[in-house]
Motif scaffolding. Structure first.
Motif, PDB file in Angstrom:
ATOM      1  N   LEU A 155       0.782  -1.242   0.037  1.00 30.12           N
ATOM      2  CA  LEU A 155       0.026  -0.033   0.133  1.00 30.12           C
ATOM      3  C   LEU A 155       0.859   1.222  -0.035  1.00 30.12           C
ATOM      4  O   LEU A 155       2.106   1.085   0.433  1.00 30.12           O
ATOM      5  CB  LEU A 155      -0.866   0.007   1.426  1.00 30.12           C
ATOM      6  N   ASP A 156       0.444   2.431  -0.623  1.00 29.70           N
ATOM      7  CA  ASP A 156       1.066   3.631  -0.557  1.00 29.70           C
ATOM      8  C   ASP A 156       0.509   4.456   0.434  1.00 29.70           C
ATOM      9  O   ASP A 156      -0.497   5.007   0.253  1.00 29.70           O
ATOM     10  CB  ASP A 156       1.103   4.240  -1.997  1.00 29.70           C
ATOM     11  N   ASN A 157       1.008   4.461   1.957  1.00 26.57           N
ATOM     12  CA  ASN A 157       0.421   5.316   2.584  1.00 26.57           C
ATOM     13  C   ASN A 157      -0.802   4.864   3.058  1.00 26.57           C
ATOM     14  O   ASN A 157      -2.002   5.605   3.265  1.00 26.57           O
ATOM     15  CB  ASN A 157       0.294   6.780   2.266  1.00 26.57           C
ATOM     16  N   GLY A 158      -1.180   3.621   3.108  1.00 24.90           N
ATOM     17  CA  GLY A 158      -2.652   3.029   3.312  1.00 24.90           C
ATOM     18  C   GLY A 158      -3.509   2.997   2.052  1.00 24.90           C
ATOM     19  O   GLY A 158      -4.716   2.698   2.329  1.00 24.90           O
ATOM     20  N   LEU A 159      -3.045   3.774   1.094  1.00 26.08           N
ATOM     21  CA  LEU A 159      -3.954   3.836  -0.310  1.00 26.08           C
ATOM     22  C   LEU A 159      -3.423   2.457  -1.108  1.00 26.08           C
ATOM     23  O   LEU A 159      -2.278   2.326  -1.219  1.00 26.08           O
ATOM     24  CB  LEU A 159      -3.752   4.962  -0.712  1.00 26.08           C
TER      25      LEU A 159
END
Length: 448
Positions: A155-159
């Protein structure tokens, strides 16, 4: 004819012979939120359960919220002593698990069919609806279709990030229906399909959908509606596991991207009598019209089932083929209830409103309740979209509005069970309040 315990015992012993490396089996069931809970059993202890030893789990495990916590719902959870409730093994569901790091098995368990079934267990709710239909001489044939997205494992910062094309390592960030996507992601998709078949799931067609990294899996039609819902639930579990093994995440989240189509759970249902005649096709298809009217009448009152969370509500009225009102039509994918072109023998409805992360047992129970209500009320439906593109009735798109519409609708309470409706609605209300208890970064950007 073998007794149930003899059949189960034979199943367990055959499994042990075929898979001697397996030492533990996960006994699993679906809770209200659509997540699996259960226990990991030594396989030798499983033989004892199959032979008739009691299998007990906490009754309130069924009531877990979306994040796994317990809510106070009436006297449940905090004023009832947290009692155990009996479960039973579901025959035919003991299968090997191939996506874990160690050899495992898994098997479905349920309270339906026990001496004191849990009234609000999803599989029990569906079993009750089916029993009532069978007593009326109505026998559903059901097929699910499930859409899902693949994401990069990290994930990218939770995204979520777009999945990487394994052939060139570029992000698969373009929406497309092209068949080439099936080839590019062929290894993981083939493993998903083969794993599902090993689980006893009858999958048929695989389609590359419109969203980037989005796919759809179709299941075969089954005259065992409980088993059809079992297939949908088990497929979600195995698909997530297989995706992780290949370096991806698979998600049935309803609306992961605002700019791309959401993921739905489409359910095909036809109804037959004991002689195999299609009930919907009789009398120049008048029962079909009654059934559609019943589905549309109950649809606004079953929204917490069809769209069980905030993200699922985002999917409605969005981009492609997502209905904004309770509507129907012939060969019309903008409708909530679509009538696919078919011969009279296979005449059916396709219910398209539910999100892919909805509970398949409850979705099917709600659809069948609507069909039953329509056949009883014998009302004609509103105009189909083919005749009037503005045809349709409103349904709630805010969770608390949806909960109120469901909890106080008498037909829904009668068809699905008053105790279930009260418990389910309170569970969704508490989930809503829990969701509101976190300040999003957007609030600081707007108001700080």
């Amino acid at each position: 004819m073998k007794s149930p315990s003899a059949t189960l015992l034979a199943e367990v012993r055959t499994f042990r012979q075929n898979h001697p490396e397996v030492r533990y089996v996960d006994l699993i069931a679906l809770d209200i939120a659509g997540h699996f809970y259960g226990k990991r059993y030594p396989v030798d202890m499983l033989e004892k359960v199959a032979a008739g030893s009691p299998l007990k789990l906490p009754q309130n495990a069924v009531l877990l919220g979306a994040q796994g916590g317990l809510f106070k719902i009436g006297d449940y959870c905090f004023n009832d002593g947290d009692p155990d409730a009996n479960r039973r093994l579901v025959p035919g569901t003991l299968k090997p698990v191939s996506w874990e790091s160690q050899p495992l098995g898994q098997m479905l368990i349920t309270s339906d069919g026990t001496e004191a079934p849990i009234e609000f267990e999803p599989r029990e709710v569906l079993a009750n609806v089916l029993e009532r239909l069978h007593l009326k001489g109505i026998h559903p044939v059901v097929a699910f279709e499930l859409e899902f997205y693949l994401f990069d494992k990290k994930l990218d910062n939770g995204l979520p990030q777009f999945p990487r094309d394994p052939r060139c390592d570029d992000a698969d960030d373009q929406p497309t229906l092209h068949i080439e996507r099936l080839s590019r992601f062929g290894d993981v998709l083939d493993d998903m399909a083969q794993t599902a078949k090993t689980q006893g799931i009858d999958i048929t067609v695989i389609t590359a959908e419109i969203g980037p990294g989005q796919f759809e899996i179709n299941f075969g039609h089954s005259d065992d509606s409980l088993r059809a819902a079992d297939w949908a639930a088990l497929f979600c579990r195995s698909t997530r596991g297989v995706a992780l093994k290949h370096g991806y995440r698979a998600s049935f989240m309803a609306k992961p991207y605002l700019q791309f189509p959401g993921s739905g759970m489409h359910v095909h249902v036809s109804l037959y009598d004991g002689a195999g005649n299609n009930l919907l096709a009789a009398n120049q298809q008048q029962p079909l019209r009654h059934a559609v009217a019943g589905c549309l009448a109950l649809l606004p009152h079953c929204m917490p089932i069809f769209a069980p969370n905030h993200n699922a509500l985002r999917r409605l009225g969005g981009t492609v083929n997502a209905a904004t009102r309770a509507s129907w039509g012939f060969e019309d994918r903008d409708a909530c209830v679509r009538i696919p072109e078919s011969d009279p023998r296979n005449l059916r409805i396709e219910h398209r409103l539910a999100s892919a992360d909805a509970n398949p047992y409850l979705v099917l129970a709600a659809i069948l309740a609507g069909l039953e209500h329509g056949l009883e009320a014998r009302q004609d439906p509103i105009a189909p979209l083919n005749e009037d593109r503005s045809s349709g009735t409103d349904f709630p798109v805010e969770m608390l509005d949806a909960v109120r519409a469901m909890q106080h609708q008498q037909v829904v309470r009668d068809k699905l069970g008053a105790e279930f409706v009260d418990v389910y609605c309170e569970n969704k209300r508490q989930d809503h309040l829990a969701f509101q208890q976190e300040i999003h970064a957007r609030e600081y950007r707007w108001f700080l």
